[in-house]
Design an enzyme around this catalytic site. Sequence first.
Site: not given
Length: 215
Positions: A2, A4
């Site tokens: 995911h 960041k």
Amino acid sequence: MHSKLMLLFYDNYVRFVASSANLFEIDWLILQNIVFIQDIPLNLNRQFAPTEFGTTLTQALRDLSVPEQVVANIIHMDLSRVAVHIVTSVPTISTRSKFHADAYGLVKLSQIARRLQQQNANIYDNSIKDPMNTELYCYGSSMGRLTNKFLSDFFCSAMGVSWSELQQKLGNRATISNIAQRVKVGFHTNYQGDTNKFGASSRVCIKFKPDFFYN
């Protein structure tokens, strides 16, 4: 995996941060991670010309439901000196990711790689002639299911070639196992693995053949 990302707003600039670390103390003090940082000029009284980086970032932030108050400021950021491309992701469980599926992940990476090849043919020449001369490296705070299939797909995307194109170039050398081994995965040390929040089990959640490892 995911995204960041951080956008830290100051009076006259925005600090853009892309990190492989989660916002946990242990990720910063014990585990090894990578951080890209660039300070981008900010002028709220001026609208700057759009760039590919800005367009990609704007779309990603909106798909991630970042407040429009933040997104609206991107047009006031002077992105002309940003010399990198951004490849991000959004949750696949959300319907919003389906609207811009070609703007994220391996598909986006492949698009950028193909364009860079066209712009820098002399640099990519040897790699394109024989991709087996190229090694890629990836590193992260935690590792997901890095199967042979994913690693080989990652390699193709980063090289800007499809699997069929790779087979034409390499013939019988183009096996999923062979291509996967061109991607070197940086993992944490024994100490880091034993002391992180998941314990020592985090080091055995991925199964690689012995020749996938190197010291």
